[in-house]
Scaffold this motif. Structure first.
Motif, mmCIF file in Angstrom:
data_model
loop_
_atom_site.group_PDB
_atom_site.id
_atom_site.type_symbol
_atom_site.label_atom_id
_atom_site.label_comp_id
_atom_site.label_asym_id
_atom_site.label_seq_id
_atom_site.Cartn_x
_atom_site.Cartn_y
_atom_site.Cartn_z
ATOM 1 N N ARG A 81 15.890 14.263 18.652
ATOM 2 C CA ARG A 81 15.361 13.454 17.553
ATOM 3 C C ARG A 81 16.466 12.650 16.874
ATOM 4 O O ARG A 81 16.226 11.550 16.378
ATOM 5 C CB ARG A 81 14.664 14.355 16.532
ATOM 6 N N ALA B 121 14.611 6.685 7.435
ATOM 7 C CA ALA B 121 15.200 7.075 8.719
ATOM 8 C C ALA B 121 16.562 7.736 8.511
ATOM 9 O O ALA B 121 16.906 8.700 9.204
ATOM 10 C CB ALA B 121 15.323 5.847 9.629
ATOM 11 N N GLN C 283 18.439 5.209 17.258
ATOM 12 C CA GLN C 283 17.909 3.969 17.814
ATOM 13 C C GLN C 283 17.009 3.252 16.802
ATOM 14 O O GLN C 283 17.063 2.027 16.655
ATOM 15 C CB GLN C 283 17.121 4.272 19.091
ATOM 16 N N LEU C 284 16.177 4.034 16.081
ATOM 17 C CA LEU C 284 15.307 3.439 15.071
ATOM 18 C C LEU C 284 16.126 2.793 13.959
ATOM 19 O O LEU C 284 15.808 1.690 13.494
ATOM 20 C CB LEU C 284 14.384 4.509 14.497
ATOM 21 N N ILE D 100 10.389 10.472 9.690
ATOM 22 C CA ILE D 100 10.340 9.506 10.787
ATOM 23 C C ILE D 100 8.994 8.793 10.808
ATOM 24 O O ILE D 100 8.910 7.568 10.984
ATOM 25 C CB ILE D 100 10.605 10.219 12.127
ATOM 26 N N GLN D 101 7.920 9.554 10.622
ATOM 27 C CA GLN D 101 6.590 8.936 10.606
ATOM 28 C C GLN D 101 6.465 7.949 9.440
ATOM 29 O O GLN D 101 5.897 6.861 9.593
ATOM 30 C CB GLN D 101 5.514 10.023 10.502
ATOM 31 N N GLN E 78 17.448 -0.476 15.154
ATOM 32 C CA GLN E 78 16.398 -1.499 15.152
ATOM 33 C C GLN E 78 16.096 -1.995 13.741
ATOM 34 O O GLN E 78 15.937 -3.203 13.518
ATOM 35 C CB GLN E 78 15.131 -0.928 15.792
ATOM 36 N N LEU E 79 16.026 -1.068 12.793
ATOM 37 C CA LEU E 79 15.728 -1.466 11.417
ATOM 38 C C LEU E 79 16.860 -2.295 10.824
ATOM 39 O O LEU E 79 16.609 -3.270 10.096
ATOM 40 C CB LEU E 79 15.481 -0.220 10.563
ATOM 41 N N PHE F 173 16.824 9.525 18.920
ATOM 42 C CA PHE F 173 15.730 8.592 18.648
ATOM 43 C C PHE F 173 15.886 7.950 17.274
ATOM 44 O O PHE F 173 15.679 6.739 17.114
ATOM 45 C CB PHE F 173 14.399 9.338 18.731
ATOM 46 N N THR F 174 16.263 8.759 16.282
ATOM 47 C CA THR F 174 16.425 8.229 14.924
ATOM 48 C C THR F 174 17.563 7.219 14.865
ATOM 49 O O THR F 174 17.474 6.209 14.157
ATOM 50 C CB THR F 174 16.690 9.381 13.943
ATOM 51 N N ALA G 13 8.051 0.260 8.715
ATOM 52 C CA ALA G 13 8.995 -0.584 9.449
ATOM 53 C C ALA G 13 8.636 -2.061 9.368
ATOM 54 O O ALA G 13 9.514 -2.918 9.231
ATOM 55 C CB ALA G 13 9.071 -0.137 10.911
ATOM 56 N N GLN H 36 8.426 4.779 10.331
ATOM 57 C CA GLN H 36 7.718 3.919 11.280
ATOM 58 C C GLN H 36 6.548 3.195 10.602
ATOM 59 O O GLN H 36 6.240 2.058 10.952
ATOM 60 C CB GLN H 36 7.231 4.752 12.460
#
Length: 704
Positions: A448, A425, A454-455, A407-408, A458-459, A451-452, A414, A411
């Motif tokens: 998590r 992701a 959602q990420l 995840i880090q 977005q990506l 959250f992932t 991104a 980001q």
């Protein structure tokens, strides 16, 4: 009841210590000022704000000690039902089709029918053949049991054959709980043909654990049926042994003998007739005792707010101790520490020293911000642990922290490379899902996953927007090329018309007298017409120049500070400056007949420069198209789920002491909205199990 409560309100009495703490800090401040004054004055080194921050930190600690809770949820403590474990025979003889579509599918449907009629019962699932594996521990989550039931097939276990003993021992030792003795049932679905069970040992285990067993016999007990299999070429055939087709039938006699040997076993031979396992089980269990604890109040579980207060207290203490010129830096450090506390990597359960040492090293890389190294190290630890049959509670934190590293990294990529970030992701999703499957009570993995997801959304939106921007840019580039081609045609046409006006003027031989100058009545209208045409081309050039500069601005990164950065339009813009200069000169030359030869040369230079620009733009466009096609091919070949095979727990990894874990907390509602991930995991699981079964098949005499 209130939505916000203090679960240990007695701790709030410590707040009375705030008053003496304030007085003590005030007294210390006065003494400090007195000492400074006695030493000759000077600027005070201690600010009142530091004392305020300390007092606030103390208040936060006391409030955290009182365990504030919010967002309560009710968890029922009712245990009015029995515990039911389904033991499903997945030996290859269950593929026989004397019960359409097959014995195995009929047995699966029977379990589904039973789950449909369950309400308070906890259900579990074991598959067995020559060995047994736990697919699902005891849970009220029937949807998860159904999902794992769909994964059951002959390749789920290592060895073929049928040993009822392995299923009973697995249920008694690792699924059923001693505290629930007397309210536990084992529903065993099989076609018999036992290959080596020790009946005496099996019956003793049932009697000692007070487990009741409902034995369901499936298949034709009179006439044998062949076993269809898939051959190596991908076709279908029949199972053969020693060159002869294998026929299988329900071993009714052996199952009756097994049931007669123990009062805890009841045998129901359904044969080839349709049956409803839910009704059969209700009739079987109607006179059996159930747990009498019928508490209706249940437990009220609150979300803990103490971690947030502890983080705030730590931040306030750091700021109070380091307030001053370095306050901003210390504040940033404190915020980073708080974020680290909130993300809280999962600690490792008891494991071998080698795994624990490697895990700690990877955790240090994660906490230090070296996420690339952390990801590689966690991957190596997981590969080593999974090959050495580590317990699920050991594998879960490894996968969870590996997901944090991914995840880090996602980001971090991104903004610059959203496609790479998306791949990372998606790998993180697999890691968190794997951690959740290894340790069902690991709620942080579920959070998590949200959250992932959602990420990833977005990506994907960012990639789609970038693709649209690239498409718009490509369309503008194509329009620019068309306008340049039109300008080239205009200039070429003008040059050809200039040659056609007076061929002898431009093709005369040296030392030959020049032809007489044409009359003004002929030259003037021709000159005016050609000048007008050239002025039109100049106006088009100005518009083209504006479009090229706008496109060049779009191609230049906005945050780039380099002044010499070049784009695909940098050189064309330089060439186009020459085009415009030659166009202005050609206008002057076309106004006088004596300079038409020079005008022809200027127009020829203009054509050459425009053609060079077109060659550069079209070659770059072709190259970009080729690179795009190559990227798409690479993207198809690239398996971003390189660790999905590892993330799906094998049959050995599912074995373990699930009973204690399931007693502490029921399995959460599964979130498998990412259907493609689950399908990929299912395929990888089947592939690995097929390889394992093929390697072990030679060790069993009757592998069916």
């Amino acid at each position: 009841m209130s939505e916000f409560v203090f679960q240990w309100p007695a701790a709030l009495a410590l707040l009375v210590l705030t008053v003496p703490l304030v007085r003590l800090l005030g007294y210390a401040r006065k003494q400090r000022l007195a000492v400074i004054k006695a030493m000759g004055g000077g600027r005070p080194t201690h600010r009142r704000l530091r004392d305020v921050l300390r007092v606030l930190a103390f208040v936060c600690l006391v409030l955290a000690l009182a365990r504030p809770g919010y967002a309560p949820r009710m968890e029922s403590t009712s245990r009015t039902g029995r515990d039911v474990v389904f033991a499903l025979d997945v030996s290859r003889s269950m593929l026989a089709q004397d019960v359409p579509p097959s014995r195995l599918e009929v047995a699966k449907q029977g379990i589904r029918d039973a789950l449909d009629q369950f309400s308070n019962q906890r259900a579990g699932l074991i598959v067995y053949a020559g060995s047994a594996s736990i697919l699902c521990p005891l849970t009220h989550d029937y949807a998860f049991v159904r999902y794992m039931l769909d994964q059951a097939h002959p390749r789920t276990v290592d060895f073929g054959g049928t040993t009822v003993q392995s299923a009973i021992e697995k249920a008694v030792d690792q699924v059923f709980i001693a505290e629930r003795e007397g309210v536990q049932d084992l529903v065993l679905l099989t076609d018999g043909e036992d290959n080596g069970s020790r009946v005496e040992s099996t019956l003793e285990r049932l009697q000692e654990s007070a487990v009741d067993c409902l034995l369901i016999g499936i298949g034709d007990p009179q006439q044998g049926s062949p076993i269809p299999i898939d051959d190596a070429a991908g076709g279908s055939g029949l199972l053969e042994q020693d060159g002869r087709t294998v026929y299988t039938q329900l071993d009714d006699e052996a199952l009756r003998e097994l049931a007669a040997a123990s009062p805890r076993i009841q045998y129901l031979p359904v044969g080839t007739a349709p049956f409803n396992l839910g009704k059969l089980y209700q009739e079987y269990a109607q006179d059996l005792p159930v747990d009498a604890n019928t508490s209706e109040s249940g437990l009220r579980i609150y979300q803990e707010a103490a971690p947030y207060l502890l983080s705030l207290a730590l931040l306030l203490l750091l700021l109070s101790e380091c307030w001053g010129a370095q306050g901003l830096q210390i504040g940033q450090l404190a915020i980073g520490l708080c974020a680290l506390c909130l993300s809280s990597p999962q600690e490792l359960s008891a494991a071998s020293p080698a795994i624990e040492s490697a895990f700690k090293q990877a955790l240090e890389s994660l906490n230090s911000g070296d996420f690339e190294s952390a990801h590689n190290e966690f991957s190596e630890v997981y590969e080593y642990a999974s090959t050495h049959d580590a317990a699920p509670r050991t594998l879960a934190p490894i996968q969870f922290n590996r997901g944090l590293s991914l995840i880090q990294l996602a980001q971090a990529n991104a903004e610059t490379n959203p496609q790479t970030a998306l791949d990372l992701a998606q790998n993180a999703t697999l890691a968190f899902l794997s951690a959740k499957r290894y340790q069902s009570e690991l709620d942080r993995a579920g959070k998590r996953l949200e959250f992932t997801a959602q990420l990833i959304t977005q990506l994907e939106a960012q990639i789609a927007a970038q693709a649209q921007a690239d498409a718009d840019l490509q369309a503008q580039m194509e329009q620019l090329i068309e306008r340049l081609q039109a300008l080239l045609a205009q200039q070429s046409k003008l040059r050809q018309s200039l040659i056609a006006t007076d061929p002898s003027r431009f093709n005369h031989v040296r030392r030959k007298p020049a032809p007489p100058e044409p009359s003004a009545e002929i030259v003037r209208p021709l000159s005016q017409s050609m000048v007008a045409q050239q002025n039109t081309s100049i106006a088009d050039s100005v518009a083209i120049r504006s479009q090229m500069e706008a496109l060049n601005q779009q191609l230049t990164p906005p945050a780039l500070e380099l002044t010499d950065f070049e784009t695909v339009l940098t050189e064309p813009l330089r060439l186009f400056s020459t085009v415009q200069a030659q166009q202005a000169q050609a206008v002057k030359q076309l106004s006088a007949w004596m300079h038409w030869l020079d005008a022809r040369n200027s127009l020829q230079i203009i054509e050459q420069k425009i053609q060079e620009i077109l060659d550069q733009l079209t070659s770059d466009s072709d190259q970009n198209s080729s690179e795009s096609e190559e990227y798409e091919e690479m993207e198809e070949d690239y398996d971003y789920m390189e660790d999905s095979e590892e993330s799906m727990s094998s049959s050995e990894a599912m074995q373990g002491d699930f009973a204690a874990a399931s007693e502490m907390q029921a399995l959460p509602e599964p979130n498998y909205s990412a259907e493609d991930i689950l399908l990929e995991e299912q395929g990888n699981l089947q592939f690995r199990q097929q390889k394992r079964a093929a390697a072990n098949a030679a060790q069993v005499e009757n592998d069916y």
